[in-house]
Design a protein around this motif. Structure first.
Motif, PDB file in Angstrom:
ATOM      1  N   ARG A 190     -35.804  34.508 -49.665  1.00  0.00           N
ATOM      2  CA  ARG A 190     -35.547  35.853 -50.174  1.00  0.00           C
ATOM      3  C   ARG A 190     -36.732  36.311 -51.001  1.00  0.00           C
ATOM      4  NH1 ARG A 190     -30.242  36.810 -49.272  1.00  0.00           N
ATOM      5  NH2 ARG A 190     -30.635  38.782 -50.244  1.00  0.00           N
ATOM      6  N   THR A 191     -36.946  37.646 -51.014  1.00  0.00           N
ATOM      7  CA  THR A 191     -38.116  38.148 -51.733  1.00  0.00           C
ATOM      8  C   THR A 191     -37.925  38.088 -53.245  1.00  0.00           C
ATOM      9  OG1 THR A 191     -37.218  40.253 -51.001  1.00  0.00           O
ATOM     10  CG2 THR A 191     -39.366  39.649 -50.149  1.00  0.00           C
ATOM     11  N   ASP A 192     -36.723  37.802 -53.722  1.00  0.00           N
ATOM     12  CA  ASP A 192     -36.559  37.690 -55.173  1.00  0.00           C
ATOM     13  C   ASP A 192     -36.616  36.231 -55.637  1.00  0.00           C
ATOM     14  OD1 ASP A 192     -34.155  36.959 -54.107  1.00  0.00           O
ATOM     15  OD2 ASP A 192     -32.931  37.943 -55.628  1.00  0.00           O
ATOM     16  N   SER A 234     -41.791  36.716 -59.014  1.00  0.00           N
ATOM     17  CA  SER A 234     -41.025  36.458 -57.800  1.00  0.00           C
ATOM     18  C   SER A 234     -41.966  36.579 -56.613  1.00  0.00           C
ATOM     19  CB  SER A 234     -39.891  37.461 -57.682  1.00  0.00           C
ATOM     20  OG  SER A 234     -40.417  38.749 -57.555  1.00  0.00           O
ATOM     21  N   ARG A 260     -41.846  38.791 -54.469  1.00  0.00           N
ATOM     22  CA  ARG A 260     -42.240  40.201 -54.374  1.00  0.00           C
ATOM     23  C   ARG A 260     -43.414  40.524 -55.295  1.00  0.00           C
ATOM     24  NH1 ARG A 260     -41.742  45.229 -56.890  1.00  0.00           N
ATOM     25  NH2 ARG A 260     -40.900  44.232 -58.726  1.00  0.00           N
ATOM     26  N   GLN A 320     -35.118  47.851 -60.469  1.00  0.00           N
ATOM     27  CA  GLN A 320     -36.295  46.991 -60.375  1.00  0.00           C
ATOM     28  C   GLN A 320     -37.509  47.663 -59.757  1.00  0.00           C
ATOM     29  OE1 GLN A 320     -35.401  42.828 -59.686  1.00  0.00           O
ATOM     30  NE2 GLN A 320     -33.396  43.455 -58.973  1.00  0.00           N
ATOM     31  N   LEU A 330     -41.065  49.288 -54.366  1.00  0.00           N
ATOM     32  CA  LEU A 330     -40.891  47.832 -54.506  1.00  0.00           C
ATOM     33  C   LEU A 330     -42.077  47.061 -53.952  1.00  0.00           C
ATOM     34  CD1 LEU A 330     -37.207  46.864 -53.669  1.00  0.00           C
ATOM     35  CD2 LEU A 330     -38.398  46.575 -55.814  1.00  0.00           C
ATOM     36  N   PHE A 331     -42.689  47.578 -52.881  1.00  0.00           N
ATOM     37  CA  PHE A 331     -43.718  46.780 -52.213  1.00  0.00           C
ATOM     38  C   PHE A 331     -45.098  47.428 -52.205  1.00  0.00           C
ATOM     39  CE2 PHE A 331     -39.644  45.470 -50.292  1.00  0.00           C
ATOM     40  CZ  PHE A 331     -39.655  44.152 -50.701  1.00  0.00           C
ATOM     41  N   SER A 340     -36.016  44.628 -46.072  1.00  0.00           N
ATOM     42  CA  SER A 340     -36.536  43.777 -47.147  1.00  0.00           C
ATOM     43  C   SER A 340     -36.034  44.247 -48.505  1.00  0.00           C
ATOM     44  CB  SER A 340     -38.066  43.787 -47.143  1.00  0.00           C
ATOM     45  OG  SER A 340     -38.549  43.191 -45.969  1.00  0.00           O
ATOM     46  N   ARG A 380     -32.727  42.904 -48.775  1.00  0.00           N
ATOM     47  CA  ARG A 380     -32.788  41.455 -49.016  1.00  0.00           C
ATOM     48  C   ARG A 380     -33.209  41.151 -50.441  1.00  0.00           C
ATOM     49  NH1 ARG A 380     -32.788  37.879 -44.823  1.00  0.00           N
ATOM     50  NH2 ARG A 380     -34.081  36.338 -45.817  1.00  0.00           N
ATOM     51  N   PHE A 381     -33.868  42.101 -51.083  1.00  0.00           N
ATOM     52  CA  PHE A 381     -34.350  41.860 -52.441  1.00  0.00           C
ATOM     53  C   PHE A 381     -33.264  42.079 -53.487  1.00  0.00           C
ATOM     54  CE2 PHE A 381     -36.397  43.378 -56.367  1.00  0.00           C
ATOM     55  CZ  PHE A 381     -37.142  42.251 -56.657  1.00  0.00           C
ATOM     56  N   ARG A 406     -25.039  39.467 -52.353  1.00  0.00           N
ATOM     57  CA  ARG A 406     -26.130  39.762 -51.419  1.00  0.00           C
ATOM     58  C   ARG A 406     -25.642  40.777 -50.400  1.00  0.00           C
ATOM     59  NH1 ARG A 406     -30.395  37.335 -53.862  1.00  0.00           N
ATOM     60  NH2 ARG A 406     -30.194  35.090 -54.020  1.00  0.00           N
TER      61      ARG A 406
END
Lengths: 438, 378
Positions: A128-130, A171, A173, B170, B242-243, B256, B259-260, B268
């Protein structure tokens, strides 16, 4: 006809649910911590902490309490994927990384470069990315062998600790983003083994400890920040580390306008316009005792932090760091009346100096190893794109000469469940209303 | 026997809006940020609003043709405007285009399932239940598609908002700054890809006249496009925040994001992302199958288009597996070939029909005389 239709739809639903590639829980090797170290000939040594569910004290055949609830398995490979594949040949169950809580990287491997590892972490569907990624100054594998005295599953407890304390949280990420972001270098949570001795000379129960942050230049580890500097880094990143800082009473007194409270002068009580302070402060033996001892402390807990980093000048590159930190008094060993507005203001200014020290320390260390983990360059890139376009190639040379302007404001907003310090009443006389005469 | 209420094969404007959302958002939700991120890095999210102009233009053409030929759909007025033989050619082109699109959508969804969840599953095993379901829906006709839309599209919208809200705590907004860092050109180039996605609304030209309310359907079509634009921008922004510049290096950025994030620190939601995304894919494939069958039936002068549904589904399934040998080919095609191909089919061809209609002064009969077109004198 209707029944046939229903049957068709139901069978479709069954098909759609997909038993393709099923993963039965009793056939999985659940991994909660993974360590990666450098091995000879450029290989990677992978150590996995595999959970043994029967030792967790659950289920009918539980053997809870008999030793550590995990075992370690090791394998090597030229890439992480290769090492994992080799590991699978030694562990008789399907390696399952969805429950992976933390990945620890050894110092040597981190200095070799982490981009291949980050690529694996982003590409692999089970990761997982976290997921938290940490670095340790020694060998990562040794950390995994520690049977932590308290938690049943060490990885889970460690992930909670890193996330709650927020000394430095990295993380997958964060790493991935920082690797691709111009004007920013990645950083890693740094952990190390610590010794926990049972009281009364018992066995040595090992555990891990948060020691700060690992700084990277590009994808390679370049140096470390200690815990206080890591707090400085978190503040620069507009994160809120959980921390308690202790403000020395003499620093507070300086801001109250008096001298440093040398014994016998009655301290700033006299200069503050109150009378009778020195007399009241005499101890039972008649000796002169300063009401406020210079080594006394006022502990503040950081509750909220809002920080802002922006370019200030171009030559030399200067950034302005603005911070507004909300704190609460959690303990005071000084007789200074923390309820008094003047004292509170002085405490705030003294605390601001301490936080500034943390940030300055972080900046100094980052400049020393030339690692822009706080994204100073990225800050210029965002606010002054034209300037950045001309300077992006020289940033590595400019960064060590970068200057900072600080504007840190600390607010003490509460004093916990108590008001005045729980000290002997007659001594609470400084300044003004704390029980003294006016 | 009284025919069931769904037998009149007409849909409401709200259902039309839902269909448009499904057509654009089904595949756009998960892969679009990757393509725009590849070309324009963190500015990728800006490509969608520019690309949506293309969709609006196509809608304007559809609405114009709808006004010009009241009560008729593209197969009808096409014949009146360009003549029976050219009309057959146009229909054949569209049948192939929609067949191709359907195969591509099925391929994208099986690729998504295989790279994220079932790495060893055969694409035929994953595609078959999907196509059985879509064939069942499209066999029943437009109204059933419309009603299914009402169930699944709100779920998708709510889910997208939940994922972005869970990520909101986040996100790092500074990651999408500065805007237009590499200039306007990369953003304009990137906008060609969402343009092709927004252009998928051309499918509604085949049944636009079956939507109740002349004014309502035009409003609903634009509203649907607006909603989907908002969703794509929200998704693109959360992936971008986020990315950052790395969005283009993730195969499925919004997945993703799912998934984060966790809800409440432990829940989840990424398996749900897969499920909900498939809901919309079902609608999209069903619509594409439906219009392909419509075009083919008209081409072959069939009064009932249902017998074509199942064979076509088989063809879609085989094409989805056989057209491309790997995912890299799919991505390369979507990045380079697809926008040009789509531009021709989505905008040029309908515009040509408008142009020919204007030059030849062909217009539909006024209300009451719906059904046939006439050529005005002179």
């Amino acid at each position: 006809m209707k029944a046939a239709r229903c049957a068709l739809l139901l069978s479709l639903a069954m098909l759609a649910a997909g038993c393709v590639q099923s993963a039965e829980v009793n056939r999985l090797a659940l991994i909660d911590l993974l360590a990666l170290d450098a091995a000879e000939a450029g290989e990677i040594l992978l150590t996995a902490q595999v959970i043994m569910p029967t030792r967790l004290g659950v289920g009918p055949s539980s053997t809870g309490g008999e030793g550590a609830p995990f075992f370690l398995a090791q394998a090597r490979g030229r890439t992480v994927a290769e090492a994992l594949s080799n590991l699978q040949k030694r562990v008789p169950r399907q390696i399952f990384l969805e429950h992976l809580q933390m990945l620890v990287i050894g110092d040597e491997l981190a200095r070799r470069g982490l981009f291949p590892l980050v690529d694996f972490l982003v590409r692999e569907q089970m990761v997982r990315t976290d997921l938290l990624v940490a670095v340790t100054p020694g060998e990562a594998a040794t950390l995994l062998n520690i049977a932590s005295p308290l938690p049943a599953v060490p990885g889970e407890a460690w992930s909670d600790l890193v996330r709650n304390q927020r000394i430095a949280v990295s993380s997958v990420r964060n790493l991935f983003v920082a690797l691709g972001e111009e004007g920013m270098d990645p950083f890693l949570t740094a952990i190390a083994p610590s010794s926990v001795q049972e009281p009364g000379g018992g066995t040595d129960l090992g555990d891990m400890e948060l020691i700060g942050a690992g700084l990277m230049r590009g994808d390679r580890l370049a140096g470390y920040l200690n815990r206080e500097e890591a707090i400085g880094l978190q503040l620069l990143l507009n994160d809120r580390p959980r921390t308690v800082v202790s403000v020395p009473a003499d620093a507070v007194l300086t801001y109250l306008g008096g001298d440093r409270g040398t014994p016998g002068t009655g301290g700033p009580g006299d200069t503050g316009g109150t009378s009778g302070g020195a007399g009241a402060a005499r101890g039972p033996d008649g000796a002169s005792r300063d009401p406020v001892h210079p080594r006394d402390l006022i502990s503040l807990q950081l509750q909220r932090a809002t920080t802002y980093l922006a370019p200030f000048a171009d030559d030399p590159p200067t950034l302005r760091f603005q911070a507004r930190l909300i704190t609460e008094v959690v303990n005071t060993t000084s007789l200074l009346d923390v309820e008094n507005p003047e004292v509170a203001a002085a405490v705030e200014r003294a605390a601001a100096d301490i936080f500034r020290g943390f940030v300055e320390g972080a900046v100094r260390q980052m400049q020393a190893v030339n690692s822009d983990a706080a994204g100073f360059g990225a800050s210029f890139r965002r606010s002054r794109p034209e300037w950045w376009r001309g300077m992006r190639e020289q940033w590595a040379e400019l960064f060590p000469r970068m200057q900072m302007v600080y504007d840190i404001e600390v607010l003490v907003v509460r004093t916990g469940l108590a008001t005045r310090p729980a000290g002997p009443e007659p001594q609470l006389e400084f300044p003004g209303r704390g029980g003294g005469t006016q | 026997m009284q025919p069931p209420v769904w037998q009149d094969n007409r849909i409401t404007p709200v259902e039309l809006a839902g269909i448009i959302i499904a057509l654009i958002f089904a595949t756009g939700a998960v892969t679009l940020p990757m393509f725009t991120g590849l070309v324009a890095q963190h500015d990728g999210w800006l490509a969608a609003p520019i690309g949506s102009v293309f969709g609006a233009l196509i809608l304007a053409v559809i609405v114009y043709l709808d006004r010009r030929f009241p009560g008729q759909s593209l197969p009808d007025y096409c014949q009146a405007v360009v003549g029976p033989w050219l009309a057959k050619a146009v229909l054949l082109l569209y049948a192939m285009y929609f067949l191709h699109s359907a195969a591509l959508v099925v391929r994208e969804s099986t690729d998504f399932l295989r790279s994220g969840f079932y790495p060893v599953a055969s694409p035929l095993v994953l595609g078959t239940p999907l196509l059985l379901l879509t064939t069942y829906i499209s066999w029943h006709g437009l109204e059933i598609i419309g009603r299914t839309t009402l169930i699944v599209v709100p779920v998708q919208i709510v889910f997208t908002l939940i994922v972005t809200a869970a990520a909101a705590a986040q996100v790092q907004p500074q990651l999408i700054l500065p805007l237009f860092e590499r200039g306007v050109v990369p953003v304009l180039r990137a906008s060609l890809i969402p343009a092709a996605w927004f252009g998928e609304v051309i499918a509604i030209a085949f049944f636009f006249a079956s939507v109740r309310g002349e004014r309502g359907r035009a409003v609903a079509a634009f509203a649907g496009t607006g909603i989907v634009l908002a969703l794509i921008v929200i998704g693109g922004l959360s992936a971008g925040m986020l990315f950052g510049d790395q969005v283009g290096r993730l195969a499925y950025p919004f997945s993703s994001v799912a998934r984060f994030v966790t809800i409440g620190g432990f829940l989840r939601i990424d398996p749900l992302a897969m499920a909900v995304w498939l809901f919309l894919t079902v609608i999209k494939v069903a619509i594409l199958q439906h219009v392909t069958v419509m075009a083919l039936a008209r081409l072959l002068n069939l009064s009932d288009n249902r017998p074509l549904a199942l064979p076509l589904a088989g063809l879609v399934l085989l094409l989805s597996d056989g057209l491309f040998s790997n995912k890299q080919e799919v991505d390369a095609w979507l990045l380079a070939g697809w926008p040009v191909y789509s531009f021709c089919m989505q905008l040029l061809l309908p515009l040509a029909i408008v142009l020919v209609a204007a030059v030849r002064s062909v217009r539909g009969r006024a209300k009451g005389g719906a059904g046939a077109a006439r050529r005005s004198p002179g």
